[in-house]
Design a protein around this motif. Structure first.
Motif, PDB file in Angstrom:
ATOM      1  N   LYS A 152      13.414  -3.377  -2.082  1.00  0.00           N
ATOM      2  CA  LYS A 152      14.095  -3.725  -3.333  1.00  0.00           C
ATOM      3  C   LYS A 152      14.517  -5.187  -3.361  1.00  0.00           C
ATOM      4  N   ALA A 153      14.939  -5.707  -2.218  1.00  0.00           N
ATOM      5  CA  ALA A 153      15.326  -7.123  -2.150  1.00  0.00           C
ATOM      6  C   ALA A 153      14.120  -8.019  -2.396  1.00  0.00           C
ATOM      7  N   VAL A 154      12.985  -7.643  -1.807  1.00  0.00           N
ATOM      8  CA  VAL A 154      11.765  -8.438  -1.982  1.00  0.00           C
ATOM      9  C   VAL A 154      11.317  -8.407  -3.446  1.00  0.00           C
ATOM     10  N   VAL A 155      11.305  -7.213  -4.036  1.00  0.00           N
ATOM     11  CA  VAL A 155      10.886  -7.082  -5.438  1.00  0.00           C
ATOM     12  C   VAL A 155      11.791  -7.901  -6.353  1.00  0.00           C
ATOM     13  N   TRP A 173       6.637 -14.619  -1.519  1.00  0.00           N
ATOM     14  CA  TRP A 173       7.478 -13.432  -1.341  1.00  0.00           C
ATOM     15  C   TRP A 173       6.617 -12.165  -1.351  1.00  0.00           C
ATOM     16  N   CYS A 174       5.676 -12.104  -2.288  1.00  0.00           N
ATOM     17  CA  CYS A 174       4.801 -10.920  -2.384  1.00  0.00           C
ATOM     18  C   CYS A 174       3.982 -10.737  -1.115  1.00  0.00           C
ATOM     19  N   ASP A 175       3.399 -11.826  -0.631  1.00  0.00           N
ATOM     20  CA  ASP A 175       2.554 -11.739   0.566  1.00  0.00           C
ATOM     21  C   ASP A 175       3.358 -11.265   1.773  1.00  0.00           C
ATOM     22  N   GLU A 176       4.582 -11.762   1.900  1.00  0.00           N
ATOM     23  CA  GLU A 176       5.430 -11.329   3.011  1.00  0.00           C
ATOM     24  C   GLU A 176       5.830  -9.866   2.859  1.00  0.00           C
ATOM     25  N   GLY A 177       6.124  -9.457   1.625  1.00  0.00           N
ATOM     26  CA  GLY A 177       6.507  -8.070   1.389  1.00  0.00           C
ATOM     27  C   GLY A 177       5.353  -7.105   1.595  1.00  0.00           C
ATOM     28  N   LEU A 178       4.137  -7.530   1.221  1.00  0.00           N
ATOM     29  CA  LEU A 178       2.972  -6.653   1.357  1.00  0.00           C
ATOM     30  C   LEU A 178       2.565  -6.439   2.817  1.00  0.00           C
ATOM     31  N   LYS A 179       3.013  -7.316   3.684  1.00  0.00           N
ATOM     32  CA  LYS A 179       2.737  -7.098   5.110  1.00  0.00           C
ATOM     33  C   LYS A 179       3.458  -5.839   5.601  1.00  0.00           C
ATOM     34  N   ASP A 184       2.274  -0.911  -1.729  1.00  0.00           N
ATOM     35  CA  ASP A 184       3.269  -0.843  -2.809  1.00  0.00           C
ATOM     36  C   ASP A 184       2.669  -1.421  -4.100  1.00  0.00           C
ATOM     37  N   LYS A 185       2.582  -0.591  -5.120  1.00  0.00           N
ATOM     38  CA  LYS A 185       1.952  -0.991  -6.375  1.00  0.00           C
ATOM     39  C   LYS A 185       2.785  -2.032  -7.120  1.00  0.00           C
ATOM     40  N   LYS A 186       4.110  -1.917  -7.032  1.00  0.00           N
ATOM     41  CA  LYS A 186       4.971  -2.869  -7.738  1.00  0.00           C
ATOM     42  C   LYS A 186       4.747  -4.283  -7.223  1.00  0.00           C
ATOM     43  N   LEU A 187       4.697  -4.443  -5.906  1.00  0.00           N
ATOM     44  CA  LEU A 187       4.453  -5.767  -5.327  1.00  0.00           C
ATOM     45  C   LEU A 187       3.057  -6.267  -5.679  1.00  0.00           C
ATOM     46  N   GLN A 188       2.089  -5.382  -5.679  1.00  0.00           N
ATOM     47  CA  GLN A 188       0.728  -5.783  -6.024  1.00  0.00           C
ATOM     48  C   GLN A 188       0.654  -6.263  -7.475  1.00  0.00           C
ATOM     49  N   LEU A 190       3.201  -7.427  -9.286  1.00  0.00           N
ATOM     50  CA  LEU A 190       3.958  -8.686  -9.403  1.00  0.00           C
ATOM     51  C   LEU A 190       3.165  -9.869  -8.865  1.00  0.00           C
ATOM     52  N   ARG A 191       2.422  -9.646  -7.802  1.00  0.00           N
ATOM     53  CA  ARG A 191       1.615 -10.743  -7.252  1.00  0.00           C
ATOM     54  C   ARG A 191       0.538 -11.162  -8.238  1.00  0.00           C
ATOM     55  N   ALA A 192      -0.085 -10.199  -8.888  1.00  0.00           N
ATOM     56  CA  ALA A 192      -1.115 -10.508  -9.887  1.00  0.00           C
ATOM     57  C   ALA A 192      -0.516 -11.292 -11.053  1.00  0.00           C
ATOM     58  N   VAL A 193       0.678 -10.883 -11.488  1.00  0.00           N
ATOM     59  CA  VAL A 193       1.358 -11.581 -12.584  1.00  0.00           C
ATOM     60  C   VAL A 193       1.713 -13.011 -12.172  1.00  0.00           C
ATOM     61  N   ALA A 194       2.272 -13.164 -10.968  1.00  0.00           N
ATOM     62  CA  ALA A 194       2.665 -14.491 -10.482  1.00  0.00           C
ATOM     63  C   ALA A 194       1.448 -15.395 -10.339  1.00  0.00           C
ATOM     64  N   ASP A 195       0.354 -14.844  -9.839  1.00  0.00           N
ATOM     65  CA  ASP A 195      -0.869 -15.642  -9.660  1.00  0.00           C
ATOM     66  C   ASP A 195      -1.430 -16.082 -11.008  1.00  0.00           C
ATOM     67  N   LYS A 196      -1.378 -15.191 -12.005  1.00  0.00           N
ATOM     68  CA  LYS A 196      -1.855 -15.531 -13.346  1.00  0.00           C
ATOM     69  C   LYS A 196      -1.019 -16.656 -13.949  1.00  0.00           C
ATOM     70  N   HIS A 197       0.297 -16.537 -13.817  1.00  0.00           N
ATOM     71  CA  HIS A 197       1.182 -17.584 -14.340  1.00  0.00           C
ATOM     72  C   HIS A 197       0.987 -18.898 -13.588  1.00  0.00           C
ATOM     73  N   LYS A 198       0.766 -18.813 -12.301  1.00  0.00           N
ATOM     74  CA  LYS A 198       0.575 -20.028 -11.495  1.00  0.00           C
ATOM     75  C   LYS A 198      -0.676 -20.777 -11.950  1.00  0.00           C
ATOM     76  N   ARG A 199      -1.753 -20.032 -12.171  1.00  0.00           N
ATOM     77  CA  ARG A 199      -2.998 -20.664 -12.627  1.00  0.00           C
ATOM     78  C   ARG A 199      -2.819 -21.292 -14.008  1.00  0.00           C
ATOM     79  N   ALA A 200      -2.102 -20.577 -14.887  1.00  0.00           N
ATOM     80  CA  ALA A 200      -1.869 -21.111 -16.232  1.00  0.00           C
ATOM     81  C   ALA A 200      -1.012 -22.369 -16.188  1.00  0.00           C
TER      82      ALA A 200
END
Length: 396
Positions: A152-155, A173-179, A184-188, A190-200
């Motif tokens: 929950k803290a990571v999310v 944060w996502c990569d560390e949490g996924l280790k 965990d689908k929520k972290l996966q 969130l990582r996709a969302v963060a990566d999309k925003h980062k590219r944009a």
């Protein structure tokens, strides 16, 4: 037998009491008007907790609070009670009070790392819902420091990073949490969302940089064109020194004149137009015409430097004259044009057949606020004569 008689006596007494109850109203009972208010004072039936707990108004709740905050209990129990209290406030969406409860629980310093992690994570959630993203991220970071694998803290930390547009940090944060939680689908998600925003964001930054570079190049080209023509941009008006009439000294005041900076081209903020350079290499200036007799003006957003004044006057005062010219005097061939040299307190008369460029190149013409301006008077009019009285007049 005696016991049976006693039972009967008791029953008879109850019957007597009930008969009395039917004839006399119970003084302390709820009424039809106040029963909801009275029920809301009972902790079990309260819909929301009161802002302030007055023992006289809420005796039961005050008693429960005293039990919860009993300082004689171990710090761990007190912290847990405060956590539960904060959770209750959180469910009611009273996030401010939830934060206060979680903070009080952390101040107990109970030594239970798991409990402290939960308190920090819950406080981060309350801050998040209030929009305090930086505080929420700080709490999530503190919780993660105690327990790096606390999901929950990571999310919550990832969500805060996304809201703060710290997309690279969110991915970390996502990569560390996924280790620790690889499925965990929520972290996966969130990582996709963060990566999309980062590219944009990176794409937008590249576009902004390219646009800035293009604008800089255009400004440099514009500046070079103005400089090549010897046009002077007035940055600020320096007061003329008394007793100084020499041309050299007036030219020496050129500390106020810039041929190397576009700071003097500030007309866009006022008029919405600014000097521009076309593909053929010609300058187009915003130009202001002033008619002091009627306190009117005309604005030309793009006056090509190669055009003559008469070209524009023929359009402005052609077949249809302006409504303010009630005497119908403002005809193109009947107008006198001037520009003012404020430093020398002199008016220079402009031949309407002259091009704008020739006037701008005059040694005493200074472009003020990025917009050349000219005064137009009716030739031979009484107002024109009065306006020119006492002024120095020179031709180009």
């Amino acid at each position: 037998m005696a016991s049976s008689e006693a039972q009967y006596e008791s029953d008879d007494g109850m019957d007597e009491f009930m008969d009395k109850f039917k004839t006399q109203r119970y003084k302390n009972g709820f009424t039809e008007n106040n029963w909801e208010e009275e029920f809301n004072k009972v902790p079990m039936f309260m819909k929301t907790a009161p802002e302030e707990i007055d023992p006289k108004v809420y005796p039961e709740l005050a008693c429960l609070q005293a039990i919860i905050h009993d300082e004689d209990r171990p710090p761990e129990e007190q912290a847990k009670s405060l956590k539960d209290e904060g959770n209750a406030f959180f469910k009611e969406k009273n996030y401010q009070k939830a934060i206060l409860s979680y903070t009080a629980g952390l101040k107990k310093k109970c030594g239970d790392q798991e409990l402290d992690t939960v308190l920090l994570t819950n406080r981060a959630a309350a801050h998040f819902h209030l929009g305090n993203m930086r505080s929420a991220l700080n709490d999530a970071t503190a919780a993660k420091k105690i327990n790096p694998d606390h999901l929950k803290a990571v999310v919550r930390g990832v969500q805060c990073c996304v809201e703060l547009r710290m997309f690279a940090e969110a991915i970390r944060w996502c990569d560390e949490g996924l280790k620790a939680h690889p499925t965990d689908k929520k972290l996966q998600e969130l990582r996709a969302v963060a990566d999309k925003h980062k590219r944009a964001a990176e794409r937008d930054a590249r576009k902004a940089k390219a646009k800035e570079k293009k604008m800089h190049s255009e400004k440099e080209a514009l500046l070079a064109a103005i400089k090549a023509r010897g046009i002077k941009l007035l940055q600020s008006v320096q007061p003329r020194r008394r007793g100084s009439d020499s041309e050299d000294e007036d030219e020496g005041s050129s500390a106020a004149i810039s041929q190397l900076s576009l700071d003097g081209l500030s007309s866009q903020e006022v008029t919405g137009a600014q000097v521009s350079l076309d593909e053929q290499g010609s300058l187009h200036w915003p130009v202001l015409f002033l008619y002091p007799e009627h306190q009117q003006s005309d604005f030309i957003s793009a006056f090509c430097e190669n055009n003559c004044f008469i070209d524009h006057l023929a359009v402005m005062f052609g077949e249809e004259l302006p409504p303010w010219d009630t005497d119908r005097k403002y005809h193109p061939q009947n107008l006198q044009l001037y520009f003012e040299d404020e430093q020398k307190e002199t008016l220079y008369q402009v031949n309407p057949e002259t091009s704008l460029l020739k006037v701008l190149q005059h040694k005493r013409f200074f472009v003020k606020a990025g917009t050349p301006s000219f005064i137009a008077l009716v030739n031979g009019s009484s107002f024109g004569k009065q306006f020119l009285t006492g002024k120095k007049i020179q031709g180009l």
